[in-house]
Write an enzyme that holds these catalytic residues in place. Structure first.
Site, PDB file in Angstrom:
ATOM      1  N   CYS A  82       5.640  -4.771   6.231  1.00  0.00           N
ATOM      2  CA  CYS A  82       4.726  -3.789   6.809  1.00  0.00           C
ATOM      3  C   CYS A  82       5.260  -3.411   8.179  1.00  0.00           C
ATOM      4  O   CYS A  82       5.270  -4.243   9.100  1.00  0.00           O
ATOM      5  CB  CYS A  82       3.319  -4.359   6.911  1.00  0.00           C
ATOM      6  SG  CYS A  82       2.129  -3.218   7.643  1.00  0.00           S
ATOM      7  N   CYS A 212       1.477   4.291   8.050  1.00  0.00           N
ATOM      8  CA  CYS A 212       2.201   3.249   7.320  1.00  0.00           C
ATOM      9  C   CYS A 212       3.617   3.205   7.877  1.00  0.00           C
ATOM     10  O   CYS A 212       4.345   4.204   7.825  1.00  0.00           O
ATOM     11  CB  CYS A 212       2.226   3.561   5.818  1.00  0.00           C
ATOM     12  SG  CYS A 212       3.285   2.462   4.839  1.00  0.00           S
TER      13      CYS A 212
END
Length: 274
Positions: A82, A212
């Site tokens: 991530c 993101c």
């Protein structure tokens, strides 16, 4: 007593659980409850702050790398990487006095990632982004052409001229299950014009998020490819804010802010019941 912190990177938000010795029983059910915005704290995912040697599962520790980012999606599933999360994780280490230098390596399930803190901005070397097969995504009966990009986790980045605001991303876009058997993060990104692009993203295990990090890298790689380029720097504007991606010959670097907003304790009764 279970302590927590709350942070975000361009409004992609996370619950951080300090667990240096790997003692927490972090079940998928607990993760999903923590991330629930009505019954829990609310977040797009959970970051367990654990020493790599105490992780218990996952890749074997590498010499000289103390900390591991154990990342879980909002549905409780384990994810490889991530990009926003690793920056928020680095900000937490700085806050806790565990970041002795401005630059340090962190362990992730996608490999070691080096972070660098420069004031309000945190940069992370995301490693090479691998371009794969062309494929399609389906939203509201429309088909969008894209390209698979592996940033340690799977992405399908679709460059489109149409307005992004009309896309209904409340449900997962359709995709090729054979190409992405474990699910995929899907980005819709505008072409490279006037030096900046816009993006929306649907993340597997979380739904549409405000931003993101790995998706931003995948989007930058896709728009450069669409423009006939292999390298370059691309500012990417997501609903939650702006990030910057440098795509080089052998690696990619994600630059952007990361902020801690709260610290506290999770009620023991609540924790024991979920």
């Amino acid at each position: 007593m279970v302590r927590f912190s709350k942070g975000h990177g361009t409004e992609n938000d996370f619950v951080l659980l300090p667990d240096p010795d790997g003692e927490l029983d972090l079940t998928p059910t607990r993760v999903a409850a923590l991330c629930d915005r009505r019954r829990g704290i609310g977040a797009d995912g959970v970051l367990r702050v654990v020493r790599w040697a105490a992780l218990g599962d996952g890749p074997p520790p590498e010499p000289g790398v103390e900390w591991f980012m154990d990342y879980r999606n909002a549905d409780g599933s384990v994810a490889e990487m991530c990009g926003n999360g690793v920056r928020v994780y680095a900000r937490y280490l700085e806050h806790a006095g565990l970041l002795p230098e401005a630059e340090m390596p962190l362990g992730t399930r996608a490999g070691v990632r080096t972070v660098r803190v420069t004031g309000g901005e945190i940069s992370v070397d995301m490693g090479p982004a691998t371009v794969g097969a062309e494929s399609t995504a389906q939203v509201d009966g429309r088909t969008f052409h894209g390209v698979a990009v592996d940033v340690g986790n799977p992405h399908l980045a679709c460059v489109t001229d149409g307005p992004l605001s009309v896309l209904d991303l409340s449900r997962p876009p359709g995709h090729d299950d054979a190409l992405f058997p474990h699910g995929v993060n899907i980005e819709f990104v505008t072409p490279l014009r006037d030096g900046v692009v816009s993006m929306r993203v649907h993340e597997r295990g979380a739904g549409e998020t405000r931003s993101c990090g790995t998706g931003t890298v995948a989007a930058a790689v896709a728009v450069l490819r669409d423009a006939g380029l292999d390298t370059g720097t691309v500012p990417v504007r997501a609903p939650g804010g702006r990030l910057r991606v440098t795509v080089g010959a052998g690696t990619t670097v994600l630059h952007g802010p990361a902020e801690l907003v709260a610290h506290g304790e999770i009620a023991a009764e609540w924790w024991s019941q979920v």
